[in-house]
Design an enzyme around this catalytic site. Structure first.
Site, PDB file in Angstrom:
ATOM      1  N   TYR A 113       0.127   0.585  -9.533  1.00 44.88           N
ATOM      2  CA  TYR A 113       0.942   0.981  -8.386  1.00 44.88           C
ATOM      3  C   TYR A 113       2.405   1.043  -8.824  1.00 44.88           C
ATOM      4  O   TYR A 113       2.694   1.440  -9.936  1.00 44.88           O
ATOM      5  CB  TYR A 113       0.691   0.033  -7.199  1.00 44.88           C
ATOM      6  CG  TYR A 113       1.041   0.709  -5.894  1.00 44.88           C
ATOM      7  CD1 TYR A 113       0.392   1.882  -5.514  1.00 44.88           C
ATOM      8  CD2 TYR A 113       2.035   0.223  -5.069  1.00 44.88           C
ATOM      9  CE1 TYR A 113       0.733   2.550  -4.353  1.00 44.88           C
ATOM     10  CE2 TYR A 113       2.376   0.880  -3.898  1.00 44.88           C
ATOM     11  CZ  TYR A 113       1.722   2.044  -3.552  1.00 44.88           C
ATOM     12  OH  TYR A 113       2.070   2.709  -2.402  1.00 44.88           O
ATOM     13  N   LYS A 172      -3.068   2.558  -3.538  1.00 46.55           N
ATOM     14  CA  LYS A 172      -3.037   1.645  -2.397  1.00 46.55           C
ATOM     15  C   LYS A 172      -4.425   1.065  -2.136  1.00 46.55           C
ATOM     16  O   LYS A 172      -4.585  -0.135  -1.876  1.00 46.55           O
ATOM     17  CB  LYS A 172      -2.553   2.400  -1.161  1.00 46.55           C
ATOM     18  CG  LYS A 172      -1.759   1.568  -0.188  1.00 46.55           C
ATOM     19  CD  LYS A 172      -0.315   1.466  -0.640  1.00 46.55           C
ATOM     20  CE  LYS A 172       0.539   0.737   0.360  1.00 46.55           C
ATOM     21  NZ  LYS A 172       1.964   0.873   0.124  1.00 46.55           N
TER      22      LYS A 172
END
EC number: 1.1.1.38
Length: 562
Positions: free
Chosen positions: A101, A172
């Site tokens: 991420y 996510k």
């Protein structure tokens, strides 16, 4: 291998089973499974455990020379063997979260079309607007419970990335699983391809999205409406998370759908929840209340205003009036301090603008009241940056704040790292180590005069996995503001700083599973109390959380006929 769970019965065999990431075990298929599923000869002779596989994968991972290559390598494992992918993350979550991420995912989004290898998730293009139901039915995931959707217009601080924004929903949802225990079989990333206004993408021969200027207005609204209705028909109990929508769409979409469907916007509400949780932890450590703080924001977009509204709600819950709370919050954007006589204030900014009469006596150095003016006159004790513009927390501003506040709380939250308002190293040097600092992106510890300061990452990954788990375990039909406030308070309860004055502001990522379960319980309990979920005792809710918490272990397989 988890022998305590019942085996899974699979109706296919041979190469097909090796090409299905959710069920592929690679070299960990047992001898019996290799015979029954026609895998003999398709794999090397040695049968490995998942830990042996993870050890080899980690050795390969370390051989890559840069973070983008590491990201691509991990994504390849995810697209080959999801259980192994999550075991690898489980073993190295602190090291690998910045790779899967922020900040690395930003670069992956920018290069999405150039590096494209294999399909994951759904791309719903505007030219296919009349076939959304068919597209959703094409998904091989039948029991989707959590969807992350983007239109790619405001990816981190990088702007319009078109379909390259798909890297964000994929990343996510990886965190929903690795941090919140949501089974990957229940997750689905979706990109709404409504065109792009990025000229570099429109001119790039490798760009894989719809080559058209972005649609807007009624066309856009009708397309999103058709999408939301189709998702509700296909998966009526799914939680939908809006991700990285542009400011002009983010708040209107949230307002339109929050009372119709089980949905929330992580940029607005998740960021607000983790920020409030971090502030509560900092206040507890100082033996004070959030309602006693004066808070300055740099950045008055939907994310900043969402955080401000959540802070005000918490202040009011502590006993002060809404009017008083709003007087203690100062929103600064490129035009200066928001004031109620300013033209063109956006709807979500209007209630956060300071009354002109309250600030007209300030001694200011510019026509528009600057952040430095706010420091000298408003005397904030908390400074939050959500501007997306690097370097705006200057030495002069930080030192001005420190003159009236012995232990300032400073959160430069902009992502990725290249967009941060000030580095923790600079902030701590300018305040002689007195500031409490949390950032949106990961930073190395800072050493000042032989003292080491751990830098808390005020990352939404502390919040949204627990919210998702709480919604899933309780069966909640909505995500209310009270559920989000409960998540903030639960996060603050997990802060090491609350128990140890020298501790970190936020828990270690190695503790994220227990943190997510604690948040899930708080969220689920409020959902039940508000009637958004069916009644259940605390014991049943806690058991549901444990039952829904997926871990990266292989299951036994049995073969069945089609």
């Amino acid at each position: 291998m988890d022998d305590n769970k019942r085996p899974l019965y699979l109706p296919f065999a041979g190469p097909a089973i090796l090409e299905a990431p959710l069920i592929n075990k690679g070299s960990a298929f047992t001898e019996e499974e290799r015979i029954f599923f026609n895998l003999e000869g398709l794999l090397p002779h040695v049968i490995e455990t998942i830990e042996e596989q993870a050890s080899r994968a980690y050795d390969q991972y370390k051989n890559f020379g840069n973070d983008l290559d590491r990201h691509i390598y991990l994504r390849n494992i995810q697209d080959t063997n999801e259980t192994l992918y999550y075991r690898l993350l489980q073993n190295h979550i602190t090291e690998m979260m910045p790779i899967i991420y922020t900040p690395t995912v930003g670069l992956a989004c920018e290069r999405f079309s150039k590096n494209y290898r294999r399909n994951r998730g759904l791309f719903i293009s505007y030219p296919n607007k009349d076939r959304i139901d068919d597209i959703l039915n094409n998904s091989t995931r039948q029991k989707v419970k959590i969807i992350v959707v983007t239109d790619g217009e405001r990816i981190l601080g990088l702007g319009d990335q078109g379909i390259g924004g798909m890297g964000i929903p994929i990343g996510k949802l990886s965190l929903y699983t690795s941090c919140g225990g949501i089974s990957p079989a229940y997750t689905l990333p979706i990109t709404l391809d409504v065109g792009t206004d990025n000229p570099h993408l429109l001119e790039d021969p490798m760009y894989m999205g719809w080559r058209n200027q972005r649609i807007g207005g009624e066309e856009y609204a009708e397309f999103v409406e058709a999408f939301m209705e189709a998702v509700h028909r296909r998966w009526p109990d799914a939680l939908i998370q809006f991700e990285d929508f542009a400011q002009k769409n983010a708040m209107p979409l949230l307002e339109r759908y929050k009372d119709r469907y089980c949905c929330f916007n992580d940029d607005i509400q998740g960021t607000a929840a983790v920020t409030v949780g971090s502030l509560l932890a900092a206040c507890q450590a100082a033996d004070s209340k959030l309602s006693q703080q004066r808070i300055a924001f740099l950045g008055a977009g939907s994310a900043g205003c969402g955080i401000a509204e959540a802070i005000i709600a918490q202040m009011v819950s502590e006993g002060i009036s809404d009017e008083q709370a709003r007087q203690q919050v100062f929103m600064v954007d490129r035009w200066g301090l928001l004031q109620d006589n300013m033209p063109n204030l956006l709807p979500f900014q209007q209630n956060l603008a300071q009354q002109v009469a309250k600030v007209e006596g300030w001694n200011t150095e510019s026509e528009n009241i600057s952040l430095l003016d706010v420091m000298h006159n408003g005397k904030p004790t908390v400074l939050i940056g959500v501007s997306g513009a690097p370097g705006l927390f200057s030495e002069e501003i930080i030192k001005a704040m420190h003159t009236h506040c012995e232990r300032p709380i400073i959160f430069p939250l902009s992502n990725p790292t290249s967009r941060v308002e000030a580095t923790p190293k600079d902030i701590l040097h300018w305040t002689k180590g007195q500031a409490l600092v949390a950032t949106g992106s990961p930073f190395e510890p800072v050493v000042i005069e032989e003292q080491t300061y751990e830098i808390a990452q005020c990352n939404n990954s502390y919040i949204f996995p627990g919210i998702g788990l709480g919604v899933l375990a309780s069966g909640a039909k909505r995500v209310s503001n009270e559920m989000l406030m409960a998540s903030s308070r639960a996060l603050a309860e997990c802060s090491p700083l609350a128990k140890d004055g020298e501790g970190s502001l936020l828990p270690a990522l190695e503790d994220i599973h227990s943190v997510s379960k604690h948040i899930a319980f708080a969220v689920g309990k409020v959902a039940i109390e508000q009637g958004h979920a069916l009644p259940a005792s605390d014991e049943l809710l806690m058991q549901a959380i444990e039952d829904n918490f997926w871990t990266a272990e292989y299951r036994r397989y049995k073969r069945t006929s089609f």
